[in-house]
Design a protein around this motif. Structure first.
Motif, PDB file in Angstrom:
ATOM      1  N   GLN A 617      55.878  49.813  52.026  1.00 45.38           N
ATOM      2  CA  GLN A 617      54.649  49.559  51.203  1.00 45.38           C
ATOM      3  C   GLN A 617      54.820  48.590  50.216  1.00 45.38           C
ATOM      4  O   GLN A 617      55.293  48.688  49.472  1.00 45.38           O
ATOM      5  CB  GLN A 617      54.164  50.976  50.589  1.00 45.38           C
ATOM      6  CG  GLN A 617      53.871  51.839  51.437  1.00 45.38           C
ATOM      7  CD  GLN A 617      53.543  53.231  50.682  1.00 45.38           C
ATOM      8  OE1 GLN A 617      54.299  53.957  50.230  1.00 45.38           O
ATOM      9  NE2 GLN A 617      52.262  53.628  50.775  1.00 45.38           N
ATOM     10  N   VAL A 619      53.344  45.792  47.436  1.00 47.51           N
ATOM     11  CA  VAL A 619      52.103  45.513  46.421  1.00 47.51           C
ATOM     12  C   VAL A 619      51.675  44.304  46.504  1.00 47.51           C
ATOM     13  O   VAL A 619      52.606  43.196  46.308  1.00 47.51           O
ATOM     14  CB  VAL A 619      52.863  45.936  44.945  1.00 47.51           C
ATOM     15  CG1 VAL A 619      51.690  45.546  44.125  1.00 47.51           C
ATOM     16  CG2 VAL A 619      53.479  47.424  44.901  1.00 47.51           C
ATOM     17  N   ASP A 632      55.493  42.799  44.538  1.00 48.28           N
ATOM     18  CA  ASP A 632      56.568  43.872  44.490  1.00 48.28           C
ATOM     19  C   ASP A 632      56.627  44.790  45.673  1.00 48.28           C
ATOM     20  O   ASP A 632      55.787  44.897  46.435  1.00 48.28           O
ATOM     21  CB  ASP A 632      56.420  44.693  42.945  1.00 48.28           C
ATOM     22  CG  ASP A 632      58.040  45.257  42.764  1.00 48.28           C
ATOM     23  OD1 ASP A 632      58.930  45.234  43.618  1.00 48.28           O
ATOM     24  OD2 ASP A 632      58.048  45.363  41.438  1.00 48.28           O
ATOM     25  N   TYR A 634      56.449  48.894  46.648  1.00 53.88           N
ATOM     26  CA  TYR A 634      56.124  50.169  46.117  1.00 53.88           C
ATOM     27  C   TYR A 634      57.142  51.101  46.853  1.00 53.88           C
ATOM     28  O   TYR A 634      57.582  51.986  45.987  1.00 53.88           O
ATOM     29  CB  TYR A 634      54.630  50.206  46.658  1.00 53.88           C
ATOM     30  CG  TYR A 634      54.240  51.599  45.936  1.00 53.88           C
ATOM     31  CD1 TYR A 634      54.024  51.993  44.717  1.00 53.88           C
ATOM     32  CD2 TYR A 634      54.100  52.906  46.999  1.00 53.88           C
ATOM     33  CE1 TYR A 634      53.582  52.951  44.477  1.00 53.88           C
ATOM     34  CE2 TYR A 634      53.694  53.948  46.449  1.00 53.88           C
ATOM     35  CZ  TYR A 634      53.300  54.217  44.984  1.00 53.88           C
ATOM     36  OH  TYR A 634      52.831  55.585  44.626  1.00 53.88           O
ATOM     37  N   GLN A 640      59.920  55.935  46.489  1.00 50.34           N
ATOM     38  CA  GLN A 640      59.086  54.871  45.806  1.00 50.34           C
ATOM     39  C   GLN A 640      60.127  54.049  45.132  1.00 50.34           C
ATOM     40  O   GLN A 640      61.224  54.647  44.709  1.00 50.34           O
ATOM     41  CB  GLN A 640      58.277  55.695  45.025  1.00 50.34           C
ATOM     42  CG  GLN A 640      57.300  54.649  44.023  1.00 50.34           C
ATOM     43  CD  GLN A 640      56.532  55.754  43.217  1.00 50.34           C
ATOM     44  OE1 GLN A 640      56.112  56.734  43.619  1.00 50.34           O
ATOM     45  NE2 GLN A 640      55.799  55.192  42.168  1.00 50.34           N
ATOM     46  N   TYR A 644      59.159  48.991  40.302  1.00 48.49           N
ATOM     47  CA  TYR A 644      57.769  48.557  40.378  1.00 48.49           C
ATOM     48  C   TYR A 644      57.094  49.295  39.132  1.00 48.49           C
ATOM     49  O   TYR A 644      56.961  50.243  38.759  1.00 48.49           O
ATOM     50  CB  TYR A 644      57.040  49.096  41.477  1.00 48.49           C
ATOM     51  CG  TYR A 644      55.581  49.239  41.468  1.00 48.49           C
ATOM     52  CD1 TYR A 644      54.852  47.936  41.215  1.00 48.49           C
ATOM     53  CD2 TYR A 644      54.696  50.063  41.651  1.00 48.49           C
ATOM     54  CE1 TYR A 644      53.538  47.705  41.235  1.00 48.49           C
ATOM     55  CE2 TYR A 644      53.315  49.923  41.692  1.00 48.49           C
ATOM     56  CZ  TYR A 644      52.881  49.106  41.379  1.00 48.49           C
ATOM     57  OH  TYR A 644      51.279  48.608  41.522  1.00 48.49           O
ATOM     58  N   PRO A 646      53.211  49.175  37.743  1.00 45.78           N
ATOM     59  CA  PRO A 646      51.796  49.160  38.266  1.00 45.78           C
ATOM     60  C   PRO A 646      50.915  48.485  37.351  1.00 45.78           C
ATOM     61  O   PRO A 646      51.169  48.148  36.157  1.00 45.78           O
ATOM     62  CB  PRO A 646      51.241  50.507  38.298  1.00 45.78           C
ATOM     63  CG  PRO A 646      52.192  51.449  37.590  1.00 45.78           C
ATOM     64  CD  PRO A 646      53.406  50.758  37.490  1.00 45.78           C
ATOM     65  N   ASP A 650      46.037  46.046  41.344  1.00 43.52           N
ATOM     66  CA  ASP A 650      47.221  45.937  42.578  1.00 43.52           C
ATOM     67  C   ASP A 650      46.812  46.700  43.896  1.00 43.52           C
ATOM     68  O   ASP A 650      46.087  47.816  43.602  1.00 43.52           O
ATOM     69  CB  ASP A 650      48.563  46.736  41.922  1.00 43.52           C
ATOM     70  CG  ASP A 650      49.052  45.965  41.017  1.00 43.52           C
ATOM     71  OD1 ASP A 650      48.957  44.723  40.804  1.00 43.52           O
ATOM     72  OD2 ASP A 650      50.156  46.461  40.379  1.00 43.52           O
ATOM     73  N   ILE A 652      48.086  48.160  47.635  1.00 41.30           N
ATOM     74  CA  ILE A 652      49.127  48.494  48.461  1.00 41.30           C
ATOM     75  C   ILE A 652      49.100  48.501  49.627  1.00 41.30           C
ATOM     76  O   ILE A 652      47.921  49.210  50.119  1.00 41.30           O
ATOM     77  CB  ILE A 652      49.731  50.121  47.890  1.00 41.30           C
ATOM     78  CG1 ILE A 652      50.178  49.864  46.348  1.00 41.30           C
ATOM     79  CG2 ILE A 652      50.840  50.425  48.700  1.00 41.30           C
ATOM     80  CD1 ILE A 652      50.463  51.338  45.662  1.00 41.30           C
TER      81      ILE A 652
END
Length: 704
Positions: A617, A619, A632, A634, A640, A644, A646, A650, A652
Motif C-alpha cells: 500500500q 502513500v 511513503d 503505508y 503497517q 509513515y 500521515p 494523503d 493510499i
C-alpha cells in the motif's frame, strides 16, 4: 456428403459471425456510454446461449448446432469479461481474465462431457499461465528462483491434467504444454545460473519419458511429442555451446552429435518390435519421427559444416559450397537407395540446406538447371520422404530464381503457389503425397493476401478473391469432400486468414466486422436452404447438450450475474473514488480480444526501497503542480510501516510488487483503432479514481 456440406456451412457461418462480433468489439466502438457497452457485451453472451436453446428445443434442428452455439456462448462469456476490462481500462490480456473464463468452462466440460469444452479449458489454462509469467501491460523482473518455481509449477499442473485426463486430445495438449513449460524453463536458464545444472535434469527427464513410452506404454503419439521437444532441447543446447565456444573441436562435436542422433534413432526403431510400417498408424509414426530426427540432425550438421568451413577457409567460395552440397550429400542420398531412410533423408536435408546458402551467389543458369533436375527427380521418385524434402527445396530454389528474374515478390509467391498446385494435381493423379504441396501452395497464396507486405491494389483484391475461392472449393466442392485432411488444412488456413485480416488496415475493424457478420448470416441462411432442399432430417436433441439443463442454466445465470456485478462495482468506483493525477510514460501494443491500447508506466511504478514480492500500500501526496507523487509506504504484505507519518490529503493506493516494480492495475488504456500514436503524443498525465479500500480505476488520460 450432403450432411457434411450442411455441417461445414453452418460451422463456417457461426465462425464468421463470431469473428465479426469480436472485430466489432475490438474496434473500440465509440459513441456509447459505459453501461450501453456493458449491456451489449452481456447481451452477446445471452444471444448465443439463447440461440443454442432455441435450436435445441424450439426448432429441434441438428444436434451439432446447439452444441456449437453453446460453445460460442462460452467464448462470448470470455469476450464479455475482456470487454468489461476494455470499457474500464483494466489490464490488457490479464491472467485473471483467463482464470475467470476457465472456471465455468471446466464446469461445462465436467457436466456435459463435451470434449470441446475440455480443449478450450486447456487453452485457457495455458493463456492464464503465460500472461501471469509474461504480462503484456507491464514488465516483471522475476528472480532466479521465482522464475524456476513458477515455470516448474506450470509444468506440474499440466502434468497432473495429463495424468488424470480421460480425453486423449486433452491429454496430448496437456503433455505438450508440460514439455513447453519445461522448455521455457530451459531457455530462461540461459539468463540465470541454473543453466549449469538444469539441462542435465531435463535430459534425464527425456530419457525417462522415452523409455516409458517406447518400452513400457508403447504410445507412438507420445514418443513423437517427446521427440519434438527433445529435438528443440538439443538444438538450443547446441547453439548455446557454439555461441560460447566457436572452436573447431566443438564444431566437430556437432557433426558427431548429428550422426549420433541419426544412428541412435535407427537403432532404437530396429529394437522396437511393436512399430510396423505396414499399418497406417505405423507409417504415420515413422514419417513424423523421421521428420523430427532429420530436421534436428540436419540443422546441427549444417551449422557445424558452415562453422568449420569458415575456420578452415579464409575466403569461402559459394561454388565450392554448392559442389559440396550436391556431390557430398544430395547425390549420395539419391543414389543410396538401399540405405536406411533416416540416413538418406538427413543427407538430403543437409545438402539442400547448404545449397540454399549458395543460391544468391551462384550462376542463375546453374541454379535453374539444378532446380529442373531436382524437379525431375521429384517426379520419378517413389519415396515419400525424398519427395517431401525435394518439394520444399524446389519451392525455395524456384522462389529465388523468380525473384532474380522478376524482382516482384508477388509474382514469386504466385509462382510458388502455381508450382505446388501442379505438384498437388500430379499427386492426385498418381495417388501420391498431397499434404506438403497443399500446405506450401496455400501458404504462398495466404502471403499474397497480406496488405502489411503489399499495397492494397488490384493485385491485393485478386489475391484475396483467389484465396477465398480456393478455401471454399476445398470446404464445399464435392471433389474434395472425401479428403478429410485436405479440409483440415483448408480450415486451418481459413482461421489464419481471419487472424491476418484482423491485423491489416484495408478496412477498419468496424467495417470488417459488419462484412463478416453479413457473410456469416448469408452462409447460415444458404446452408438452411440447402438443407431444406435436400430434405435432411433433424437430429433429435434428446441426446444433446441439454440433458442436464438445470446446472447449465445455473452456470449461465451465474456468468451473467458475475458480469453484471463487475459493471456495478466499476461504476460505483468511478462515482465515489477520489481523483488522483499521476505522471506517466506510455507505449503502444494491441490486445487481440480487447483492441488497441497504450501501456502506461508511472513514476510511482518503481519504488527502489522495495524488494521481494507481495502486496503493498503506497502513500500518494499531491505536490504544488497538482500531481500526486510517491510519499511513503503505508504497509507491506499487511504489515503497517511505523515510519509513515500521515498528512491531510494523503491517498493510499493498493499495488502488487515484484522486486522494486509495483503494479497498480491501471497500466492499460484502450484507444480507438490506429490512434495509439496520437494518444501517445498527448499523454502526459492520467486521472485515476481511488476507492476507500485503495483500489485504483483509470478514468482518463490527458496532456495536462
Amino acid at each position: 456428403m450432403a450432411i457434411r456440406l450442411v455441417r461445414t456451412g453452418y460451422l463456417l457461418g457461426i465462425a464468421l459471425i463470431l469473428a465479426g462480433i469480436i472485430y466489432f468489439f475490438a474496434s473500440n466502438w465509440q459513441g456509447m456510454d459505459h453501461l450501453t457497452k456493458a449491456g451489449l457485451s452481456i447481451g452477446l453472451m445471452g444471444l448465443f446461449y439463447g440461440a443454442s436453446a432455441v435450436f435445441a428445443y424450439v426448432m429441434k434442428r441438428h444436434d451439432f448446432l446447439d452444441r456449437w452455439l453453446f460453445v460460442c456462448g462460452t467464448l462470448a462469456f470470455g469476450i464479455t469479461i475482456a470487454l468489461i476490462g476494455q470499457i474500464y481500462n483494466s489490464h490488457a490480456d490479464s491472467y485473471w481474465l483467463f482464470i475467470i473464463w476457465l472456471v465455468p468452462t471446466v464446469v461445462f466440460a465436467w457436466i456435459t462431457k463435451y470434449e470441446v469444452f475440455s480443449v478450450i479449458s486447456v487453452v485457457l489454462l495455458e493463456l492464464a499461465c503465460w500472461f501471469y509469467y509474461f504480462p503484456s501491460s507491464y514488465r516483471i523482473e522475476w528472480s532466479e528462483w521465482q522464475s524456476f518455481f513458477l515455470l516448474v509449477m506450470f509444468a506440474v499442473i499440466n502434468g497432473i491434467v495429463w495424468i488424470f485426463s480421460r480425453s486423449s486430445i486433452v491429454a496430448y495438449l496437456a503433455y505438450a504444454a508440460m514439455h513447453g513449460w519445461l522448455f521455457v524453463t530451459d531457455v530462461t536458464g540461459f539468463l540465470y545460473g541454473r543453466d549449469a545444472w538444469w539441462p542435465y535434469v531435463y535430459a534425464l527427464l527425456f530419457i525417462g519419458f522415452f523409455y516409458y513410452f517406447f518400452a513400457v506404454a508403447k504410445r507412438r503419439s507420445y514418443v513423437l511429442l517427446t521427440s519434438l521437444f527433445a529435438g528443440a532441447f538439443l538444438i538450443a543446447q547446441y547453439f548455446r555451446v557454439i555461441g560460447e565456444h566457436f572452436e573447431e573441436g566443438f564444431l566437430l562435436g556437432g557433426l558427431v552429435l548429428a550422426a549420433v542422433i541419426v544412428y541412435g534413432s535407427v537403432f532404437l526403431l530396429k529394437r522396437v518390435k511393436h512399430i510396423s510400417s505396414e499399418s497406417t498408424k505405423g507409417r504415420i509414426f515413422l514419417i513424423i519421427f523421421q521428420s523430427i530426427v532429420t530436421f534436428v540432425a540436419s540443422l546441427i550438421a549444417v551449422a557445424s559444416i558452415m562453422g568449420l568451413l569458415m575456420i578452415w577457409m579464409e575466403s569461402l567460395s559459394m561454388y565450392v559450397l554448392f559442389a559440396i552440397s550436391v556431390m557430398g550429400f544430395v547425390a549420395p542420398a539419391f543414389l543410396g537407395r538401399r540405405w536406411n531412410p533416416t540416413v538418406r533423408y538427413t543427407l538430403l536435408a543437409v545438402g539442400y540446406g547448404l545449397g540454399l546458402m549458395t543460391t544468391w551467389k551462384i550462376s542463375l543458369v546453374l541454379l535453374t538447371v539444378y532446380t529442373a533436375a531436382l524437379l525431375i527427380c521429384y517426379v520419378r521418385s517413389a519415396d515419400g520422404g525424398i519427395r517431401a524434402l525435394t518439394n520444399m527445396a524446389v519451392s525455395l530454389y524456384s522462389a529465388v530464381i523468380l525473384d532474380q528474374v522478376t524482382n516482384e515478390e508477388r509474382l514469386v509467391l504466385l509462382g510458388v503457389a502455381a508450382l505446388n498446385g501442379c505438384l498437388y494435381w500430379l499427386g492426385r493423379r498418381r495417388k501420391g503425397s498431397l499434404f506438403l504441396p497443399l500446405v506450401l501452395g496455400m501458404g504462398a497464396l495466404l502471403l499474397l493476401t497480406s496488405m502489411d507486405v503489399f499495397a492494397a491494389d488490384a493485385w491485393y483484391v485478386a489475391a484475396n478473391i483467389l484465396f477465398i475461392a480456393v478455401i471454399f472449393a476445398f470446404l464445399f466442392a464435392p471433389l474434395f469432400q472425401n479428403e478429410r485432411y485436405e479440409q483440415l488444412v483448408a480450415w486451418a488456413y481459413f482461421w489464419l486468414y481471419l487472424v491476418l485480416k484482423y491485423y491489416e488496415f484495408a478496412w477498419n475493424l468496424l467495417d470488417k466486422s459488419i462484412s463478416l457478420i453479413i457473410a456469416g448470416l448469408l452462409f447460415f441462411i444458404g446452408t438452411a436452404v440447402l438443407e431444406k432442399r435436400k430434405g435432411l432430417l433433424p437430429v433429435s436433441p434428446a441426446q444433446g447438450l441439454y440433458r442436464k439443463w438445470a446446472p447449465l442454466l445455473a452456470i449461465m445465470v451465474a456468468q451473467a450475474v458475475f458480469a453484471g456485478y463487475m459493471v456495478w462495482d466499476k461504476e460505483q468506483h468511478l462515482r465515489n473514488g477520489e481523483v488522483v493525477k499521476l505522471e506517466l510514460q506510455p507505449v503502444d501494443p494491441r490486445s487481440f480480444l480487447q483492441g488497441d491500447y497504450i501501456r502506461l508506466f508511472y513514476d510511482i511504478s518503481t519504488i527502489r526501497s522495495l524488494d521481494g514480492s507481495g502486496k503493498v500500500q503506497v502513500v500518494l501526496r499531491k505536490n504544488q503542480d497538482g500531481v500526486h507523487r510517491f510519499a511513503d509506504i503505508y504497509a507491506i504484505n499487511g504489515q503497517q510501516q511505523e515510519e509513515y507519518v500521515p498528512q491531510d490529503g494523503d491517498v493510499i493506493i493498493n499495488g502488487t510488487f515484484y522486486g522494486n516494480t509495483v503494479v497498480y492495475g491501471i497500466e492499460s488504456y484502450f484507444v480507438p483503432e490506429g490512434e495509439g500514436t496520437k494518444w501517445q503524443e498527448k499523454a502526459r498525465f492520467v486521472y485515476v479514481r481511488v476507492s476507500e479500500d485503495g483500489d485504483a480505476l483509470l478514468e482518463k488520460i490527458s496532456s495536462e
